[in-house]
Motif scaffolding. Structure first.
Motif, PDB file in Angstrom:
ATOM      1  N   GLN A 181      65.886  31.255  96.182  1.00  0.00           N
ATOM      2  CA  GLN A 181      64.474  30.915  96.071  1.00  0.00           C
ATOM      3  C   GLN A 181      64.239  30.432  94.640  1.00  0.00           C
ATOM      4  O   GLN A 181      63.944  31.230  93.747  1.00  0.00           O
ATOM      5  CB  GLN A 181      63.598  32.122  96.398  1.00  0.00           C
ATOM      6  CG  GLN A 181      63.709  32.558  97.829  1.00  0.00           C
ATOM      7  CD  GLN A 181      62.828  33.754  98.160  1.00  0.00           C
ATOM      8  OE1 GLN A 181      62.304  34.425  97.289  1.00  0.00           O
ATOM      9  NE2 GLN A 181      62.685  34.012  99.438  1.00  0.00           N
ATOM     10  N   THR A 187      56.852  30.701  98.329  1.00  0.00           N
ATOM     11  CA  THR A 187      58.226  30.582  97.868  1.00  0.00           C
ATOM     12  C   THR A 187      58.906  29.480  98.650  1.00  0.00           C
ATOM     13  O   THR A 187      58.673  29.329  99.848  1.00  0.00           O
ATOM     14  CB  THR A 187      58.987  31.903  98.117  1.00  0.00           C
ATOM     15  OG1 THR A 187      58.289  32.953  97.489  1.00  0.00           O
ATOM     16  CG2 THR A 187      60.395  31.839  97.581  1.00  0.00           C
ATOM     17  N   GLU A 216      62.571  28.336  99.879  1.00  0.00           N
ATOM     18  CA  GLU A 216      63.895  28.935 100.020  1.00  0.00           C
ATOM     19  C   GLU A 216      64.865  27.942 100.633  1.00  0.00           C
ATOM     20  O   GLU A 216      64.569  27.328 101.655  1.00  0.00           O
ATOM     21  CB  GLU A 216      63.799  30.177 100.903  1.00  0.00           C
ATOM     22  CG  GLU A 216      65.125  30.886 101.062  1.00  0.00           C
ATOM     23  CD  GLU A 216      64.994  32.115 101.924  1.00  0.00           C
ATOM     24  OE1 GLU A 216      64.797  33.207 101.364  1.00  0.00           O
ATOM     25  OE2 GLU A 216      65.079  31.966 103.157  1.00  0.00           O
TER      26      GLU A 216
END
Length: 173
Positions: A42, A60, A62
């Motif tokens: 991440q 986030t 990822e």
């Protein structure tokens, strides 16, 4: 210079960089004799401050690599996937004095095999949906329990999907 423009863009839409970057290692359990490993990073975490919510959300991004395996050791069938997912999370309580959060995300993935575990998955391109719980641990590590679903969302007439339960350990870098 590109980083400066990126952070200016984040601030202009109400996003603020927050926590450190992190990596995670996961064990996946799929249907029947399907299991695998997932490695994720991440590199970007931001707080969504422009929304008028009681508690800020964290966004986030990822990137992950998935290795799936099916059957018995002498007859293993494997599949490999790479994925990119935006993930939204929010702390909703504490457990033993540690933050407990939920996470939700829908990303995209590409498989190296369309056929896997006796199924025609219909497409090399799949959507990666997730719903999970995150428990903060000492030293900024996290324990994550996730349900993940891979599906081509009807891009093909064949769309059996694949479901996984994941357990992940992540740590900052």
């Amino acid at each position: 210079m590109a980083k400066i423009y990126f952070f200016l863009l984040l601030f202009s839409v109400g996003l603020s960089p927050v926590a450190a970057q992190e990596v995670s290692a996961e064990y996946l359990k799929g249907p029947g004799r399907v299991h695998g490993l997932r490695l994720a990073v991440q590199p970007i975490q931001v707080s969504i401050t422009a929304l008028k919510l009681p508690t800020d959300l964290t966004l986030t991004f990822e990137a992950s690599t998935n290795f799936w395996r099916y059957n018995q050791p002498a007859e293993y069938e494997t599949n490999f996937a790479v994925a990119l997912s935006p993930v939204i999370s929010r702390q909703f309580t504490t457990l033993g004095g540690r933050a407990l959060s939920w996470e939700f995300g829908v990303g995209v993935s590409v498989l190296n095999k369309r056929r896997f575990a006796g199924k025609d998955l219909g497409s090399y391109f799949q959507f990666e949906d997730r719903l999970g719980l995150i428990l903060d641990l000492p030293n900024n590590a996290k324990l994550k329990l996730r349900y993940m679903h891979y599906s081509n969302a009807g891009l093909s007439s064949r769309n059996p999907g694949m479901d996984f339960l994941n357990i992940a350990y992540s740590w900052p870098f």
